[in-house]
Enzyme design. Structure first.
Site, short mmCIF file in Angstrom:
data_model
loop_
_atom_site.label_atom_id
_atom_site.label_comp_id
_atom_site.label_asym_id
_atom_site.label_seq_id
_atom_site.Cartn_x
_atom_site.Cartn_y
_atom_site.Cartn_z
N SER A 145 0.85 -1.19 0.00
CA SER A 145 0.00 0.00 0.00
C SER A 145 0.88 1.24 0.00
CB SER A 145 -0.96 -0.05 1.19
OG SER A 145 -1.99 0.89 1.04
N ASP A 185 -9.96 -3.94 -5.14
CA ASP A 185 -9.34 -3.08 -4.13
C ASP A 185 -9.97 -1.69 -4.15
OD1 ASP A 185 -7.66 -1.70 -2.41
OD2 ASP A 185 -5.84 -2.66 -3.16
N HIS A 228 -7.99 -5.14 -1.07
CA HIS A 228 -6.73 -4.59 -0.59
C HIS A 228 -5.93 -5.61 0.23
CE1 HIS A 228 -4.18 -1.11 -0.10
NE2 HIS A 228 -4.15 -1.25 1.21
#
Length: 688
Positions: free
Chosen positions: A541, A626, A661
């Site tokens: 991320s 995501d 995610h």
């Protein structure tokens, strides 16, 4: 593995019309050759992602036996049939358990004593049947313990469906509430509930009041947050006395409260929002305890009457300290538990409210992580906390706040004869380019020589004030047992060394995050822990942005890189108001509509700074669903790297076509993903 193998390179596959898009701002024209990958509904986009996946699978085919070996190793260390430590709430003991061969936990309880018969509340495995992805968001039992509210996500989009289960009959209530967020609270009447809805950008923005058994269409809108910089959530104090509506941007707070015994009432504001002022609220008796940064960079603790909660009535309890970050407090009937961070390490301080006497809980390792466990009871002298270090498996302790005695309730089993005494952990300090000392947590198997030849995996994050925990991982043993060293760079942008540590790694100081990580890498090499030929790095991320930035700056420093769901197209994403998080993120990274921020962000944005030069071996992952980092960011970055890089190192993109995610949801599929990534690293190190 290289792109001169017999596998057809992705760049030569005619999968889409690669029409560039010109993006203009501040008189600067940026040509985005891969903008078309944003069009998810275009079959050519899906075909491209599937072709990338096929390419990755083919390039990793020679590691299939290694992947199986790693998976079997990691699974063999897990006690598949296991039980969490039960916690007491009212007359019940709640816990979860797992069973061999089942991917998800089963939630249960016992009435009165731990010897009572088990009552099964919710089996995630049954709920997950027929779904490639499953996530349980909410699990909240009513105050009278008769109704369970729970929410599910079967795509990875983090948009949950809320349901209600009668625990006596096992029957669901008729209402189903769609598009909900994580926030939820029960009124003390056991009939009124508060929940949040998310908007098109996945921002929780509305609070609604629902009466159990009534039509969802009749639900009352309690609060609508129109400012796109704010998240809305709702919860309940441990005392069960108040429901808290919390509104939070990256830098500002506003909290409203409601008597939980009067759930039909109106929320009252504690203190109206003021830009840059954050605060948290904890209830005790006739007071609110308030942790705030108002005039206190590292936060301070205030106390105010519930009947007069505004700032004018706040009284100082714990002052601001330059060297100690106040992270939060937990109020119990007779004690206040204070969570702090000093010299990079988390601490717990206990204050007896009647006498004011205090003490700290001590911890044995040089680097470790500790957090509060399940403590739903207010009137108790027992604090449950979780402790782990790089060599100590996650351990659940019950701590007597009066006698200061601790009881180990459970240490997570690590099967296969794990002996922590065979491993060592240390805390190192690397000197950054501006002279700042940056902590590094490191773990290795004893006997490792500092001869520069060790494979080493360095990970980091450095954003949002998140302090990277130095915690245990049984899967990591598969690397340590092969002679690898694992390290964590506690770089600026986190809060390890206090709030200033965070402030010095955001906005127009963001590049400190990247140069700190490079300094940690250079220190590990200089001290003989590894070499550039053996150094691998990993981040996800915002940590994936870190990966992209440092390999643009120093591609020569790293052998291999694993970038999970990397946030790499910084400028384009934050400029797009329609994307989840984009507007809110401007209080973390800056607003590129401002020319100064635009120039600075563009100067480090990984996607914008890919050049025609050599790069390390790369494994990049993404999730089609995501909602935090859109799949096209890793896809576009991969495509641009493939087009420009001049080396023959491998470049792999692996997109999970049914997750978001966090990647795969079930524990077995998650282990397979880890085994795949470890196989990539082990292969790159030549340890296979």
């Amino acid at each position: 593995m290289d792109q001169n193998s017999t596998v057809t390179p992705i760049a030569s596959l005619p999968l889409a019309d690669k029409q560039p898009k010109t993006l203009s701002l501040h008189g600067d024209d940026r040509v985005d050759d891969y903008f078309w990958l944003r069009y998810r509904d275009d079959p050519k986009t899906i075909a491209y992602l599937e072709a990338e996946n096929a390419y990755t699978e083919a390039m990793m085919a020679h590691t299939e036996a290694l992947q199986t070996t790693l998976y079997d190793e990691m699974l063999a260390r897990i006690q598949e049939t296991d039980l969490s430590v039960p916690y007491r709430k009212g007359n019940y003991y709640y816990y979860s358990r797992t069973e061999t061969g089942k991917a998800y936990p089963i939630y249960c309880r016992k009435a009165g004593t731990l010897d009572a018969p088990e009552a099964l509340l919710l089996d995630q495995n049954a709920l997950a049947e027929g779904h490639a992805f499953f996530d349980l968001g909410l699990f909240a039992v009513s105050p009278n313990h008769q109704i369970l509210a729970y929410s599910v996500d079967t795509t990875g989009s983090e948009r949950y469906t809320l349901l209600f289960l009668n625990l006596a009959t096992g029957q669901l209530y008729p209402e189903t509430i769609l598009e909900t967020g994580y926030g939820f609270a029960w009124g003390n009447d056991n009939q009124t509930v508060f929940y949040t809805l998310v908007d098109e950008a996945n921002r929780p923005f509305k609070l609604l009041r629902h009466h159990l058994g009534s039509a969802v269409s009749d639900d009352e809108l309690v609060y609508h947050e129109t400012d796109e910089f704010y998240y809305l959530t709702v919860g309940k104090t441990r005392s069960d006395a108040y429901i808290l509506l919390e509104l939070q941007s990256k830098i500002t707070s506003e909290i409203h409260y409601l008597d939980a015994n009067q759930p039909e009432g109106k929320f009252q504001v504690v203190q109206p929002r003021s830009p840059g002022i954050e605060y948290q609220v904890e209830h005790h008796s006739d007071s609110f305890y308030i942790v705030t940064n108002d005039g206190a960079l590292n936060f301070k603790l205030m106390q105010t009457p519930v009947t007069a909660p505004a700032k004018d009535h706040w009284r100082l309890v714990i002052p601001h300290r330059d060297a100690v970050l106040l992270e939060g407090v937990s109020a119990f009937a007779k004690h206040l538990v204070i969570y702090e961070r000093e010299a990079g390490l988390p601490t717990i301080r206990v204050r007896q409210l009647a006498s004011g006497e205090e003490h700290y809980i001590d911890f044995p390792d040089p680097t470790y992580d500790v957090d509060e466990g399940s403590n739903p009871e207010f009137d108790t002298e027992t604090l449950r906390f979780n402790y782990a270090s790089l060599v100590t498996p996650r351990s659940v302790f019950d701590y007597n706040l009066e006698t200061q005695e601790r009881e180990l309730k459970k240490e997570t089993p690590v099967l296969g004869g794990y002996d922590r005494h065979q491993y060592a952990s240390e805390r190192l300090l690397a000197k950054a380019s501006d002279g700042t000392q940056v902590p590094i947590s490191i773990v290795y198997k004893k006997g490792v020589a500092k001869n520069g030849a060790n494979p080493l995996l360095l990970t980091g994050y450095g954003s949002y004030g998140f302090s990277y925990p130095a915690t245990f991982s049984s899967t990591r043993l598969s690397l340590l047992e092969r002679g690898a060293v694992v390290a964590i760079a506690h770089i600026r942008g986190g809060s390890e060394m206090g709030r200033q540590w965070y402030e010095d790694g955001k906005f127009l100081k963001k590049k400190n995050t990247f140069t700190d990580f490079i300094a940690c890498s250079e220190h590990l090499i200089a001290q003989g822990w590894t070499s550039a030929a053996h150094l691998a790095i990993q981040g996800g991320s915002a940590g994936g942005l870190l990966m992209g930035a440092v390999i643009n700056l120093r591609p020569d420093l790293f052998k291999a890189v694993v970038a999970h769901v990397p946030f790499v197209d910084v400028v384009t994403t934050i400029l797009d108001d329609h994307l989840p998080l984009s507007v809110i993120e401007r209080e973390e990274w800056g607003d590129p509509n401002d020319k100064t921020f635009y120039a600075y962000m563009k100067s480090y944005s990984p996607y914008d700074n890919v050049e025609a030069k050599g790069y390390p071996n790369l494994l990049i992952t993404g999730g089609l669903n995501d909602s935090r980092v859109a799949y096209w960011e890793p896809a576009k970055w991969t495509a641009k790297l493939r087009s420009l890089k001049t080396d023959q190192n491998c470049l792999l993109l692996k997109t999970n076509m049914g997750a978001g995610h966090g990647g795969a949801s079930g524990r077995y599929d998650s282990l397979k993903e880890t085994a795949f990534e470890y196989a990539f690293l082990v292969d790159q190190w030549g340890l296979a």
